[in-house]
Design an enzyme around this catalytic site. Structure first.
Site, mmCIF file in Angstrom:
data_model
loop_
_atom_site.group_PDB
_atom_site.id
_atom_site.type_symbol
_atom_site.label_atom_id
_atom_site.label_comp_id
_atom_site.label_asym_id
_atom_site.label_seq_id
_atom_site.Cartn_x
_atom_site.Cartn_y
_atom_site.Cartn_z
ATOM 1 N N GLU A 118 0.830 -1.217 0.000
ATOM 2 C CA GLU A 118 0.000 0.000 0.000
ATOM 3 C C GLU A 118 0.863 1.265 0.000
ATOM 4 O O GLU A 118 2.089 1.209 0.160
ATOM 5 C CB GLU A 118 -0.951 -0.044 1.203
ATOM 6 C CG GLU A 118 -2.371 -0.467 0.816
ATOM 7 C CD GLU A 118 -3.117 0.677 0.124
ATOM 8 O OE1 GLU A 118 -2.504 1.701 -0.252
ATOM 9 O OE2 GLU A 118 -4.341 0.554 -0.028
ATOM 10 N N HIS A 119 0.185 2.395 -0.139
ATOM 11 C CA HIS A 119 0.830 3.702 -0.347
ATOM 12 C C HIS A 119 1.915 4.031 0.689
ATOM 13 O O HIS A 119 1.803 3.687 1.854
ATOM 14 C CB HIS A 119 -0.231 4.810 -0.310
ATOM 15 C CG HIS A 119 -0.909 4.917 1.028
ATOM 16 N ND1 HIS A 119 -0.452 5.742 2.014
ATOM 17 C CD2 HIS A 119 -1.991 4.271 1.541
ATOM 18 C CE1 HIS A 119 -1.232 5.621 3.076
ATOM 19 N NE2 HIS A 119 -2.169 4.725 2.822
ATOM 20 N N ASP A 120 2.953 4.689 0.214
ATOM 21 C CA ASP A 120 4.024 5.241 1.056
ATOM 22 C C ASP A 120 4.829 4.176 1.803
ATOM 23 O O ASP A 120 5.544 4.506 2.760
ATOM 24 C CB ASP A 120 3.469 6.283 2.059
ATOM 25 C CG ASP A 120 2.773 7.426 1.346
ATOM 26 O OD1 ASP A 120 3.476 8.208 0.691
ATOM 27 O OD2 ASP A 120 1.530 7.518 1.410
#
Ligand SMILES: CC(C)(COP(=O)(O)OP(=O)(O)OC[C@H]1O[C@@H](n2cnc3c(N)ncnc32)[C@H](O)[C@@H]1OP(=O)(O)O)[C@@H](O)C(=O)NCCC(=O)NCCS
Length: 210
Positions: free
Chosen positions: A136-138
């Protein structure tokens, strides 16, 4: 002379990677072989098995090897051995991998079918993301990290070098998994995991051997 591509390791990990290599358009003209010093067969699933020494000695216009060994520390050692022999480290990726915005993945990654990377993600060298894993993001993922099938790594998670995340593990957003840590299959990780620790269960706790 041909292009020669070795899948290093004819075990379970490698046998999930070879078919992906066969399907990559840029490798369509390459001769695909196994590199495996322990295998007793001369061919597996239609591909010749070579020892590392024979692979190194083989004549080819260009040689590369994908290091298909699930154990992170072993993958790091073998990657060094292959690089020291002057052989390029080969990345292998399924055609259906989903990559959204601003995702940087280091050299030699092995990305299996149905893997998803969302946005603004950094991944180090020789990541192995097995079937259906989600990054997932980041997320910030170090070098030689392994995700077994079905890992769900949520946003802003940081994972140290050589960590192994077991099948189906679920990591809460924002946590850190230390270098060389092992997250057991099915674990639900709700707290940071120290470097070198092994955690299991829901919620994940340090593994106590009986
Ligand atoms: C966590 C793990 C690394 C521990 O392996 P190990 O050190 O060999 O540990 P053992 O198998 O000796 O098990 C030790 C104890 O932990 C328990 N245990 C092992 N793995 C567990 C897990 N994932 N969740 C809960 N308990 C677990 C065992 O039942 C055993 O309990 P007991 O002492 O009460 O009998 C391993 O079980 C694991 O989950 N590996 C990941 C597997 C995976 O994802 N494979 C994907 C292949 S593609």
């Amino acid at each position: 002379m041909t292009r020669l591509v070795g899948i290093y390791g004819a075990g379970g990990c490698g046998r999930g990677i070879m078919p992906l290599a066969r399907m990559m358009p840029e490798l369509s003209a390459a001769r695909l072989v196994w590199i495996d010093d322990g295998a007793t067969e001369t061919a597996i699933n239609g591909h010749d098995v070579l020892s590392f020494d024979v692979f190194c000695a083989a004549a080819a216009a260009h040689k590369s090897a994908a290091i298909a060994l699930a154990d992170p520390a072993l993958r790091e050692r073998v990657t060094q051995r292959v690089s020291d022999a002057g052989i390029a480290i080969q990345a292998i990726s399924a055609a259906d991998v989903i990559i959204m915005d601003d995702v940087e993945i280091g050299e030699g990654a092995l990305i299996s079918p149905r893997v998803t990377f969302t946005s603004n993600i950094r991944v180090g060298r020789c990541f192995h993301a097995n079937l259906h894993s989600i990054v997932e993001h980041d997320a910030r993922i170090g070098d030689f990290v392994t995700f077994a099938p079905g890992v769900r790594c949520n946003g802003h998670v940081t994972i140290g070098d050589r960590a192994y995340i077991g099948a189906g593990a679920l990591i809460r957003q924002g946590l850190s998994i230390g270098a060389d840590a092992v997250v057991g299959m099915g674990a639900v990780v709700t707290k940071d995991v120290p470097a070198g620790a092994t955690v299991v269960g829901n919620p994940a706790r340090p593994l106590v051997r009986g």
